[in-house]
Every structure is written in C-alpha cells, then in structure tokens.
Design a protein around this motif. Structure first.
Motif, PDB file in Angstrom:
ATOM      1  N   CYS A   1       0.744  11.603   6.176  1.00  0.00           N
ATOM      2  CA  CYS A   1       1.549  10.691   5.853  1.00  0.00           C
ATOM      3  C   CYS A   1       1.160  10.183   6.874  1.00  0.00           C
ATOM      4  CB  CYS A   1       3.063  10.578   5.347  1.00  0.00           C
ATOM      5  SG  CYS A   1       3.230   8.679   6.634  1.00  0.00           S
ATOM      6  N   LEU A   2       0.830   8.948   7.501  1.00  0.00           N
ATOM      7  CA  LEU A   2       0.320   8.211   9.105  1.00  0.00           C
ATOM      8  C   LEU A   2       0.710   7.330   9.150  1.00  0.00           C
ATOM      9  CD1 LEU A   2      -3.699   8.099   7.985  1.00  0.00           C
ATOM     10  CD2 LEU A   2      -2.290   9.677   8.990  1.00  0.00           C
ATOM     11  N   LYS A   3       2.679   7.618   9.100  1.00  0.00           N
ATOM     12  CA  LYS A   3       3.426   6.495   9.335  1.00  0.00           C
ATOM     13  C   LYS A   3       3.438   6.017  11.468  1.00  0.00           C
ATOM     14  CE  LYS A   3       8.141   4.205   7.990  1.00  0.00           C
ATOM     15  NZ  LYS A   3       8.035   4.042   7.101  1.00  0.00           N
TER      16      LYS A   3
ATOM     17  N   CYS B   1      -0.132   3.681  11.021  1.00  0.00           N
ATOM     18  CA  CYS B   1       0.279   3.421   9.502  1.00  0.00           C
ATOM     19  C   CYS B   1       1.032   1.666   9.334  1.00  0.00           C
ATOM     20  CB  CYS B   1       0.143   4.416   8.685  1.00  0.00           C
ATOM     21  SG  CYS B   1      -0.335   3.736   6.569  1.00  0.00           S
TER      22      CYS B   1
ATOM     23  N   GLY C   1       0.869   0.363   6.344  1.00  0.00           N
ATOM     24  CA  GLY C   1       0.784   0.397   4.929  1.00  0.00           C
ATOM     25  C   GLY C   1       2.362  -0.059   4.465  1.00  0.00           C
ATOM     26  N   PRO C   2       3.403   0.359   4.935  1.00  0.00           N
ATOM     27  CA  PRO C   2       4.878  -0.329   4.540  1.00  0.00           C
ATOM     28  C   PRO C   2       4.965  -2.390   4.370  1.00  0.00           C
ATOM     29  CG  PRO C   2       4.740   1.792   5.696  1.00  0.00           C
ATOM     30  CD  PRO C   2       3.492   0.992   6.146  1.00  0.00           C
TER      31      PRO C   2
ATOM     32  N   CYS D   1       1.220   4.788  -2.438  1.00  0.00           N
ATOM     33  CA  CYS D   1       0.312   5.780  -1.948  1.00  0.00           C
ATOM     34  C   CYS D   1      -0.053   7.380  -2.015  1.00  0.00           C
ATOM     35  CB  CYS D   1       0.581   6.015  -0.237  1.00  0.00           C
ATOM     36  SG  CYS D   1      -0.365   6.935   0.683  1.00  0.00           S
TER      37      CYS D   1
ATOM     38  N   ILE E   1      -6.748   5.845   4.191  1.00  0.00           N
ATOM     39  CA  ILE E   1      -6.074   7.106   4.523  1.00  0.00           C
ATOM     40  C   ILE E   1      -6.188   7.312   3.727  1.00  0.00           C
ATOM     41  CG2 ILE E   1      -3.300   7.874   3.281  1.00  0.00           C
ATOM     42  CD1 ILE E   1      -2.832   4.871   3.396  1.00  0.00           C
TER      43      ILE E   1
ATOM     44  N   VAL F   1       0.354  -0.876   0.123  1.00  0.00           N
ATOM     45  CA  VAL F   1       0.322   0.115  -0.201  1.00  0.00           C
ATOM     46  C   VAL F   1       0.689   1.314  -0.072  1.00  0.00           C
ATOM     47  CG1 VAL F   1      -1.809   0.858   1.384  1.00  0.00           C
ATOM     48  CG2 VAL F   1      -1.560  -1.299   1.017  1.00  0.00           C
TER      49      VAL F   1
ATOM     50  N   ARG G   1       0.201   9.511  -0.228  1.00  0.00           N
ATOM     51  CA  ARG G   1       0.815  10.397   0.898  1.00  0.00           C
ATOM     52  C   ARG G   1       2.466   9.897   0.933  1.00  0.00           C
ATOM     53  NH1 ARG G   1      -3.542  11.304   5.105  1.00  0.00           N
ATOM     54  NH2 ARG G   1      -5.274  12.004   3.612  1.00  0.00           N
ATOM     55  N   LEU G   2       2.970   8.893   0.101  1.00  0.00           N
ATOM     56  CA  LEU G   2       4.672   8.815  -0.040  1.00  0.00           C
ATOM     57  C   LEU G   2       6.024  10.165   0.065  1.00  0.00           C
ATOM     58  CD1 LEU G   2       5.963   6.272   0.076  1.00  0.00           C
ATOM     59  CD2 LEU G   2       5.970   6.343  -2.541  1.00  0.00           C
TER      60      LEU G   2
HETATM   61 FE1  SF4 Z   1       0.666   6.282   3.517  1.00  0.00          FE
HETATM   62 FE2  SF4 Z   1       0.775   4.769   5.291  1.00  0.00          FE
HETATM   63 FE3  SF4 Z   1       3.382   4.391   3.888  1.00  0.00          FE
HETATM   64 FE4  SF4 Z   1       2.467   6.960   4.716  1.00  0.00          FE
HETATM   65  S1  SF4 Z   1       2.671   4.843   5.879  1.00  0.00           S
HETATM   66  S2  SF4 Z   1       3.384   6.692   2.763  1.00  0.00           S
HETATM   67  S3  SF4 Z   1      -0.015   7.000   4.857  1.00  0.00           S
HETATM   68  S4  SF4 Z   1       0.900   4.003   3.140  1.00  0.00           S
END
Ligand code: SF4
Ligand code: FSX
Length: 309
Positions: free
Chosen positions: A243-245, A249, A251-252, A226, A271, A222, A228-229
């Motif tokens: 970014c929601l890291k 998140c 996603g990674p 994304c 997201i 994801v 928001r990368l």
């Molecule tokens: Fe998107 Fe989440 Fe990756 Fe940030 S950590 S770029 S919000 S997938």
C-alpha cells in the motif's frame, strides 16, 4: 467534415461490455446515428496539455476499429477538433458555426484563460480577427444542447489553474455559467469519454455527483477498489504489492474506477506501476497532491474529494 457512422457502431459493438451498453442500447444507438439530425460534436481545446485527446486516441487504437481515423473521421459526427479535423483556418470555424445552428454536443478539453480579457489563449481567427478561447467557449456553450468537459482542466481548472495561476484559468462552468458533465481525470480514461458521448447520442440522462462527474465511474474512491487495500504500507518507492498510503497516495480521497477499468487498454494503472494516486479526478488537483507539494496545498475549488468508503 462528412462523417459515416458505421464504424462507430462497430466500435461500440466491440466495446459494449466495457461501456455498459446492452444490445437494446446498441439498437437504439444505431437508430440515433442513422438519424440525419443526430447531434454533431464540436470539440474545443484550451489551456491543457492535450493529453486528454491522446488518451482518447490511445484507447481506440488498440481495439477494433484499429485506427483513430476509423472512429473519429469515419464515425461520430465530429465536425471540429483542432488536432484531428481535415479542414483548417476559417473554413473549419465556419463548419463548427454551421453545426452549432442545430442541437450539438460541445466537448471542451482544457481550462479557460480569463486574464487579459482572455488574451492568453486564442481559439482561432474569424473574419480576420483573433478570437480568444474564452469568447469561443462562451459562444458555443450558449448554443450547445449539452457540454461535456473532458479532463480535469476543463472540469475544474486542473494543472493550468494551479497557484499562482497567472492567466486566471477557470473551469468551463465557472467561465460560462453553464452546467457541464465533467469527465475528470488528467487525463481521463477514454472509455469514460466515449460512454458519456454514447449516452448523450442515445438521449439518456447522465446521473452526476456534486462535482458534475458521472456516478457510473466516480461514485467510489480508488482506495475502496484498490487491490492493495489493507496490505502493509510501503516505506520507500519501487516496492511491488505494498500500500502506498505513507508515500502520499490520494486514493482514499479520490473518486474514480481506475483500479477496475485500468489504463492503456487495461494494461496497467498508476498504483500497479507503484506510483501513488495523485488525485487527478478531483477538483482539488493538483494542489492537494504531495506530488506537487512545491505548488501549495489546499485545493482549487469545488467541493473536495470526499473521504474513504
Ligand atoms: Fe491503494 Fe493507495 Fe488506498 Fe493504499 S492508500 S489501498 S495504495 S488506494
Ligand atoms: Fe488537462 Fe487535457 Fe491533464 Fe492534459 O488538454 S486534464 S493537463 S492530461 O490533456 O486538459
């Protein structure tokens, strides 16, 4: 339930691009569905929230054909679905058993309860006897031409298998020993499910990853897709575009094409609604997600989600 196929083709025509189908595919599909021996579909529901079916119905309801009945009652040869079929009781079970005498596609939604010899979850009554979901799945899995797991519960155990898992929920593969095509997600995107069923009706192979998920949808993280990368990281919830890291998140570590396909008829996805990815397409869901941090961490089996790409 007698099914016509005209509307399924109409649906596929409307969604051909979304499903990655060419006009040649559609021609082949028309041929396949015109064949009276085209495989029927038996859809069983076990331990889950049935959101997988809801997701499936929601996608269909917004595009032609506009109603669920149009597709599921008048389209694919769906002979059994606990929530959608017109038959009930042992007549419905008899229809499923009859369909299983010929090649059929078994769709399973929900995990398989194995504690108490399966008696935490029943599928139906047959010959006056309660039949556990475990026994029903085993019976149909043994005869199915192919098994499609719709949702993370059937694919990997999912939320019902989260610790302490008192009913000993297992994936369909673990409970039956059979290979499964896993349309993971909690819930999965409906187009992933429709695409898999169409490929099977076309007689086309479905390449999968090590977790049984079609590479068509689950080959990239994801994060790598994304929007928001590389944006600044949000430090609190409810902030657009960041970014929601830092907010947990997944996603990674999560493979799916959610950023591209989007949910609710492509209106939005987690997201873009400022909700961190919770990794629902992974075998480690929900234990690995911060969303469920009270449940325990470390994953629920499988080979894990892989890293950033
Ligand atoms: Fe998107 Fe989440 Fe990756 Fe940030 S950590 S770029 S919000 S997938
Ligand atoms: Fe599981 Fe289906 Fe999650 Fe729910 O039943 S994948 S709990 S969305 O709907 O299996």
């Amino acid at each position: 339930m007698e099914i016509t196929r005209r509307n399924f083709l109409r649906y596929c025509g409307a969604s051909a691009a979304a499903l990655g189908l060419t006009s040649t595919d559609l021609g082949l599909l028309e041929k396949a569905l015109a064949n009276p021996d085209a495989p029927s579909v038996v859809w069983l529901q076990g331990a889950g929230c049935y959101g997988c079916s809801m997701s499936f119905l929601n996608r269909i309801s917004a595009t032609a054909p506009t109603t669920a009945a149009d597709v599921l009652v008048n389209s694919i040869n769906l002979v059994f679905h606990p929530a959608l079929m017109s038959l009930a009781g042992e007549m419905a079970v008899a229809a499923a058993k009859l369909a299983s005498a010929k090649p059929f596609v078994l769709v399973v939604e929900g995990g398989v309860s194995t504690a108490f010899n399966g008696a935490a979850c029943f599928a139906w009554k047959w010959a006056g006897r309660d039949v556990t979901f475990k026994d029903a799945v085993k019976e149909f899995a043994a005869k199915a031409a192919v098994i499609v797991c719709v949702g993370t519960c059937a694919s990997f155990g999912g939320i019902p298998a989260a610790p302490p898992n008192p009913t000993m929920i297992q994936s369909v593969k673990a409970a039956t020993g059979k290979s499964t095509i896993n349309i993971a997600g909690c819930p999965p995107h409906p187009d992933w499910t429709v695409w898999a069923i169409v490929q099977l009706l076309l007689g086309q192979a479905i390449p999968t990853d090590l977790n049984g998920r079609p590479t068509q949808f689950y080959s990239r993280t994801v994060h790598s897709q994304c929007p928001r990368l590389e944006r600044d990281e949000a430090e609190r919830f409810g902030v657009d575009y960041y970014c929601l890291k830092e907010l947990g998140c997944r996603g990674p570590r999560t493979r799916a094409n959610c950023p591209v396909i989007r949910f609710n008829n492509s209106v939005n996805w987690c997201i873009d609604a400022n909700a961190p990815c919770i990794g629902c397409t992974e075998p480690t869901f929900p234990s690995a997600s911060a969303f469920y941090s009270g449940v325990g961490r470390g994953g629920g089996g499988g080979t894990g989600g892989g890293g950033d790409d």
